[in-house]
Design an enzyme around this catalytic site. Sequence first.
Site, PDB file in Angstrom:
ATOM      1  N   CYS A 271      -5.166 -10.285  -8.404  1.00 41.79           N
ATOM      2  CA  CYS A 271      -5.151  -8.904  -7.919  1.00 41.79           C
ATOM      3  C   CYS A 271      -5.868  -8.811  -6.575  1.00 41.79           C
ATOM      4  O   CYS A 271      -6.951  -9.361  -6.442  1.00 41.79           O
ATOM      5  CB  CYS A 271      -5.833  -8.001  -8.948  1.00 41.79           C
ATOM      6  SG  CYS A 271      -6.066  -6.312  -8.424  1.00 41.79           S
ATOM      7  N   PRO A 272      -5.363  -8.160  -5.563  1.00 41.76           N
ATOM      8  CA  PRO A 272      -4.163  -7.308  -5.556  1.00 41.76           C
ATOM      9  C   PRO A 272      -2.920  -8.028  -5.003  1.00 41.76           C
ATOM     10  O   PRO A 272      -1.928  -7.378  -4.733  1.00 41.76           O
ATOM     11  CB  PRO A 272      -4.569  -6.204  -4.591  1.00 41.76           C
ATOM     12  CG  PRO A 272      -5.356  -6.924  -3.547  1.00 41.76           C
ATOM     13  CD  PRO A 272      -6.085  -8.038  -4.270  1.00 41.76           C
TER      14      PRO A 272
END
Lengths: 84, 203
Positions: free
Chosen positions: A17-18
Amino acid sequence: MSTETAAQTLDVKGQNCPMPVIKTRGAFDDLAPGEVLEVVATDSGSMSDIAGWADSTDGAELVEQEEATEGGEDVYKHYLRKTE
Amino acid sequence: MSTDTSASADGDDATDPGSEPAPETVADLRTRIDDLESEVSDLRAEVDDDGAQKMVIIATKGTLDMAYPPLILASTAAAFGYDVTVFHTFWGLEILHEENSKDLKLSSVGNPNMPVPNVIGALPGMDRMTTRMMRNKIADNDVASIEELIETSLASGVELQACQMTIDLLGYDEDDFYDGVTTGVGAASAFQDMVDADIQLLV
């Protein structure tokens, strides 16, 4: 996904993430309307992140998501169609 | 009754639903419709121009742990189609400083989640140790580096702004920052962006 063929595959294995969502967006922009993008990730959070992204993005439709084990690691596959 | 009818017919043609409106009234109405249509199309164009939603983040912290949230949110919001501005002020400026951003530290005191008690954490060299631990964890968990997130954010169209007052205060130069970082901006422009934004965050 047996019935549909992905026009492109985005490999975001080993990224957390991200990045899966951001790279999905980038690859999705290059797609022609009607085409399907396959995203292959190892980040388990990508299941909810990519579903959420498709839900809030005009022209993106989540066709299918699946979990699999490949080479001893868990992978998460996402299929997204560009609708417009 | 017949006198009433004729009086009404003579009185006002336009309000009588049974009679044809005068040609000049029709022309007036056509003009009015044209005016309204062009007004509506102008308004539509204005709304479309300003169609993208907007997020502004004010980044004020420069420790390794506090550098992540603004960049992760900014790049993610850009992927959702938002116009994003991150205004970096005070220690938040370190995130945009090309050299310093690669050496952001984690504080070993003041954080009860640290594996070392504050009294030990305050010893010389402890910040370096906890920072190294954190960097190893970041690498082990495939989390992007700050540098990568900055490049990704800029490539996604995020506007990264460096507060000019803080640049002067800390004695930095415009060339110290990553290419693509906006300098020469102050509180007023940050405030103006916040007024226009759908989401405003202070980190």
